[in-house]
Enzyme design. Structure first.
Site, PDB file in Angstrom:
ATOM      1  N   ASP A   1      -7.936  -5.325  -0.289  1.00 13.08           N
ATOM      2  CA  ASP A   1      -8.378  -6.193  -1.394  1.00 13.08           C
ATOM      3  C   ASP A   1      -8.011  -7.651  -1.207  1.00 13.08           C
ATOM      4  O   ASP A   1      -8.449  -8.501  -1.990  1.00 13.08           O
ATOM      5  CB  ASP A   1      -7.764  -5.685  -2.703  1.00 13.08           C
TER       6      ASP A   1
ATOM      7  N   HIS B   1       0.859  -1.191   0.000  1.00 10.94           N
ATOM      8  CA  HIS B   1       0.000   0.000   0.000  1.00 10.94           C
ATOM      9  C   HIS B   1       0.891   1.236   0.000  1.00 10.94           C
ATOM     10  O   HIS B   1       1.951   1.238   0.631  1.00 10.94           O
ATOM     11  CB  HIS B   1      -0.903   0.012   1.238  1.00 10.94           C
TER      12      HIS B   1
END
Ligand code: SDX
Length: 394
Positions: free
Chosen positions: A328, A270
């Site tokens: 996700d 991320h």
């Protein structure tokens, strides 16, 4: 305006805007919507209440929430002429292509109703978009399935309506499973906003030109679709399918580390979270609840995902680069368990992110200081040079 400021961590970054909506502390895995921790909202709230919070800045009273629920419910239908729009897509069109196109087409119905300078009119627009996204998404799903569209029912709550529009058939009405509706509601909460991610920044940049919000939200859908962003949940399930079983995990961990191999561990890493993504932790817990409710024990894909996470988090390559599971990584396992097809996962992400896009749009348009976004560049091309007629070129 681009400004420079220094984080506590001692490094500088550029800020694209100021916002009161969402706070992320990537070093400590903290996510707050209007000051409320995501863990508490996921546990105690529901998606429409969180949407109200993002849009209005405060948790609603009971009357405010009832009024908001009614306002959103009343706008859930879409114009009948949009059915012809769906008929123009092949049955195998990607649902994000349909969602992006049909959301943009809402401009054609409401373009002249937009008064950007009127706060009440802007909130009406937010109600319309929030209400119609599930109906458009479900219509895309029914078009893919070759089944008749199902209309929204005003007596159902938001996620119950969505599940009913997705899975009800003329031959077999859908029986609402409250655990599935709750799991879906929690997933939408976890995706509702996330500061200036790529799709939200796209919505802001598009809106800064003064274009209508339907076109801007469609831009957000287009940006979200990419596998580096909201398309990652679909890519995770495709990756798990490619890996196949736990015995292949070491091979794929090595592939993910290999600079010459384009394979990346989808659902990992991320730009902001350099610790755990708090949303991933909550989703992993919900995975177990939904699969238990379905009586699915030892789901092979959940087992495979957990083995991947465990192996990666023991590997220096991932630990040194602070690569952890993101929102996700596990979400697709729940969507699949609820009967939602893999290529529809990013549509679910878009449904969740809609109140965040709308809140950020509304915050920006309401700002009297707001100007058109105009990023600059570092020019690295040719210096000034004279034109050469074609017959003199070598
Ligand atoms: C979302 O911004 C948001 O808030 C987004 C989001 C939201 O709610 O809106 O949180 C939603 O988009 C989550 C991210 C979903 N995408 C994926 O899961 C795709 C896989 N992840 C990567 O593509 C990547 O981690 C990103 C895109 C998420 C972040 O990319 P960065 O910050 O640009 O990281 P990077 O490319 O600079 O990588 C740093 C290093 C590199 O290695 P070195 O050059 O240092 O040797 O980490 C490596 C990368 O190769 N790396 C990975 C990796 N992600 C980064 N290596 C293997 N697998 C990965 N997934």
């Amino acid at each position: 305006e681009f400004g420079y400021f220094t984080y506590d961590a001692g490094f500088t970054s550029t800020a694209s805007c100021r916002s009161d909506i969402t706070f992320i502390d990537g070093e400590n895995g903290i996510l707050l919507y209007r000051g409320y921790p995501i863990e508490e909202l996921a546990e105690n709230s529901n998606f429409l209440e969180v949407s109200y919070l993002l849009l209005h800045g405060e948790l609603p009273t009971k009357d405010e929430l009832d009024q908001f629920n009614r306002a959103v419910t009343e706008h859930a239908m879409i114009n009948e002429s949009l059915k012809d729009f769906f008929d123009g897509f092949h049955y195998n069109a990607h649902p994000m292509a349909m969602l992006t196109g049909v959301v943009a087409s809402l401009s054609a119905f409401y373009h002249d109703a937009i008064k950007l300078g009127d706060p009440r009119n802007r909130m009406l627009t937010c109600h319309r978009v929030l209400a119609k996204m599930p109906t458009i998404a479900a219509a895309a799903y029914k078009h893919m399935a070759g089944e008749p569209f199902v209309y929204p029912l005003n007596r159902l709550y938001y996620t119950e309506n969505l599940l009913n529009m997705l899975f009800s058939r003329p031959t077999e009405p859908y029986e609402i499973n409250p655990i599935h509706a709750r799991a879906l509601d929690q997933l939408l909460i976890l995706h509702a906003d996330h500061e200036q991610n790529a799709s939200t920044s796209t919505v802001r940049l598009a809106s800064s030109t003064g274009t209508n919000p339907f076109a801007s939200i469609a831009c957000g859908c287009a940006a979200l679709w990419g596998p580096a962003h909201g398309g990652a949940n679909e890519a995770v399930l495709n990756m798990l399918h490619e890996i196949g079983d736990i015995s292949q995990v070491p091979k794929y961990i090595d592939k993910a580390k290999d600079k010459d191999d384009p394979f990346r561990l989808m659902g990992f890493g991320h730009r902001v979270y350099k610790n755990f993504d708090p949303r991933a932790r909550i989703i992993r817990k919900t995975c177990h609840e939904v699969l238990n409710d379905l009586g699915i024990e030892n789901d092979p894909q959940l087992e495979l995902a957990m083995e991947l996470e465990e192996r990666a988090l023991e590997d220096d390559y991932f630990v040194e680069r602070k690569l952890y599971p993101n929102v996700d990584f596990y979400s697709g396992i729940i969507y699949r368990a609820l009967g939602i097809p893999t290529d529809f996962f990013t549509v679910m992400f878009a449904l969740g992110r809609t109140p965040g896009w709308l809140a950020q749009w509304n915050e920006m348009v309401a700002d009297p200081e707001q100007r058109i976004g105009r990023p600059r560049q570092l020019y690295t091309g040719a210096a000034r040079r004279e034109y050469i007629p074609v017959d003199q070129r070598k």
